[in-house]
Design an enzyme around this catalytic site. Structure first.
Site, PDB file in Angstrom:
ATOM      1  N   ARG A   1      -3.768   1.051   0.578  1.00 59.56           N
ATOM      2  CA  ARG A   1      -3.812   1.509  -0.809  1.00 59.56           C
ATOM      3  C   ARG A   1      -5.229   1.292  -1.321  1.00 59.56           C
ATOM      4  NH1 ARG A   1       0.957  -1.771  -0.576  1.00 59.56           N
ATOM      5  NH2 ARG A   1       2.887  -0.580  -0.934  1.00 59.56           N
TER       6      ARG A   1
ATOM      7  N   LYS B   1       1.251  -4.712  -2.983  1.00 63.06           N
ATOM      8  CA  LYS B   1       2.072  -4.745  -4.196  1.00 63.06           C
ATOM      9  C   LYS B   1       2.930  -6.004  -4.215  1.00 63.06           C
ATOM     10  CE  LYS B   1       2.547   0.144  -5.395  1.00 63.06           C
ATOM     11  NZ  LYS B   1       3.502   1.249  -5.636  1.00 63.06           N
TER      12      LYS B   1
ATOM     13  N   HIS C   1      -5.008   8.214  -1.796  1.00 63.23           N
ATOM     14  CA  HIS C   1      -3.604   8.096  -1.407  1.00 63.23           C
ATOM     15  C   HIS C   1      -3.187   9.210  -0.457  1.00 63.23           C
ATOM     16  CE1 HIS C   1      -0.694   5.054  -2.589  1.00 63.23           C
ATOM     17  NE2 HIS C   1       0.254   5.933  -2.314  1.00 63.23           N
TER      18      HIS C   1
ATOM     19  N   ARG D   1      -3.583   7.809   2.874  1.00 66.31           N
ATOM     20  CA  ARG D   1      -2.469   6.903   3.190  1.00 66.31           C
ATOM     21  C   ARG D   1      -1.256   7.711   3.653  1.00 66.31           C
ATOM     22  NH1 ARG D   1      -0.094   1.786   2.171  1.00 66.31           N
ATOM     23  NH2 ARG D   1       1.927   1.824   1.102  1.00 66.31           N
TER      24      ARG D   1
ATOM     25  N   HIS E   1       5.895  -1.314   2.671  1.00 67.46           N
ATOM     26  CA  HIS E   1       6.994  -0.913   1.788  1.00 67.46           C
ATOM     27  C   HIS E   1       8.100  -1.963   1.824  1.00 67.46           C
ATOM     28  CE1 HIS E   1       5.946   3.673   1.982  1.00 67.46           C
ATOM     29  NE2 HIS E   1       5.206   3.012   1.117  1.00 67.46           N
TER      30      HIS E   1
ATOM     31  N   TYR F   1       8.546  10.258   4.627  1.00 67.62           N
ATOM     32  CA  TYR F   1       7.677  10.780   5.682  1.00 67.62           C
ATOM     33  C   TYR F   1       8.459  11.442   6.803  1.00 67.62           C
ATOM     34  CZ  TYR F   1       4.197   8.198   3.122  1.00 67.62           C
ATOM     35  OH  TYR F   1       3.382   7.743   2.109  1.00 67.62           O
TER      36      TYR F   1
END
Length: 350
Positions: free
Chosen positions: A166, A197, A266, A269, A292, A301
């Site tokens: 990120r 995150k 992004h 990514r 994630h 994806y």
């Protein structure tokens, strides 16, 4: 922090006597300390609550007097005003969090956001580059740029595409590991250690091309760095680069590399995740690489992977011409759209 954070609580910290501004500030302090939200997410929550306060003021009610009917009316107004369904959903999520917290503090006997939903919307696919386009961008050399600038921008591109970082993780990297570093790269081990995150740390493999680009940048970085400069990626004056600076540089680089579409961080990514999944088929590994929390976030994806297979089929199979294009809401799914966000490209992305 915005104007919401200008009022202290009443003596003794009595929330029952607090004003709306004091309550929202107390809630923002709660999510910052207890949930350890990133600064960008905290800024978005603050904007959400400013919108809520403005709606309540216009309706002549305090935050604790807001009813379900108010919420439905405000959602309808946002929708008719052109705000996307995803944007409305994100705003409602911010409002819902406030009222859940107020209920736990014993200040509300109802949640006005209960059963209020944003309008339904399709799920646009994240836009990813093809493998050839990604390699074209990563291999591009901008000979007209000074050597230090070219080495830095190439290293940034290689790490974004080669590691799936990120942009916040990228700008948080320091040149040397330390107890205070948010992230760093262990070149000897070939690993990037980043703070993602939710303040969760993870390690990501760094490929040969990215390590070579890193070595070239570190040699030239020394001419820019000051004694107190810890950041890996810096400007000519030694300051840590901002996400916006990197977005501008990457967009420029992609256009100079001859790509038809301006590239944002992004997108690289998404490209990283899509290409790893296409080659390996290992969704769980992609989840770990991206950091994630939920596999459902990574599953988007698989749809990109199917699109890749569908394009191969359409180009190669003699009966493919008879196959209709997949439609969703009248849109051709063979051209994935930009990820929707609440307030532009800097909204919450996976």
């Amino acid at each position: 922090m915005t104007a919401l954070g200008t009022s202290a609580l009443p003596p003794g910290g009595l929330l029952a006597q607090a004003s709306d501004a004091q309550l929202t500030e107390a809630y923002l302090t709660h999510v910052r300390v207890e949930k350890r939200l990133a600064e960008r997410t905290l800024a978005l929550y603050t904007l959400d609550l400013e919108k809520l306060s403005a709606h309540a003021k216009a309706a002549g009610v305090g935050l604790r007097q807001v009813q379900n009917a108010h919420m439905r009316r405000w959602v309808a107004q946002m929708h008719s005003g052109g705000r996307s369904a995803r944007g409305i959903a994100l705003i409602l999520s911010g409002w819902r969090g406030l009222y859940v917290w107020l209920g736990r503090q014993g200040l509300m006997d109802h949640n006005p956001v209960q059963d209020v939903r944003a309008p339904k919307a399709g799920k646009p696919l994240p836009k990813a580059l093809g493998v050839d386009e990604s390699v074209q961008l990563a291999s591009h050399v901008q000979a007209t740029d000074p050597p230090g600038l070219e080495a830095r921008d190439r290293c940034i591109t290689e790490l974004l595409y080669g590691c799936g970082l990120r942009i916040g993780e990228l700008v948080g990297l320091d040149a040397v590991a330390s107890p205070l570093a948010r992230g760093w790269i262990d070149a000897q081990a070939g690993e990037a250690h980043v703070l993602g995150k939710g303040s969760k740390r993870r390690s990501v493999p760094v490929g040969k091309a990215a390590l070579e680009a890193l070595g070239q940048w570190l040699e030239l970085r020394a001419t820019w760095a000051r004694d107190d400069t810890a950041a890996l990626f810096i400007g000519a004056r030694g300051q840590r680069l901002t996400p916006q600076h990197i977005r501008v540089r990457l967009k420029r680089r992609s256009l100079l590399a001859g790509l038809d579409t301006p590239v944002h961080p992004h997108m690289l990514r998404h490209s990283f995740a899509s290409h790893v999944l296409q080659s390996s088929g290992d969704l769980r590994a992609v989840q770990e690489l991206l950091g994630h929390a939920s596999i459902s976030t990574t599953q988007v994806y698989t749809r990109l992977d199917f699109q890749h297979l569908a394009k191969v089929y359409d180009a190669a199979h003699p009966r493919a011409q008879a196959r209709p294009k997949a439609q969703a809401g009248g849109k051709d799914l063979s051209s994935p759209s930009e990820p929707d966000s609440r307030d532009g490209p800097a909204g919450r992305l996976v």
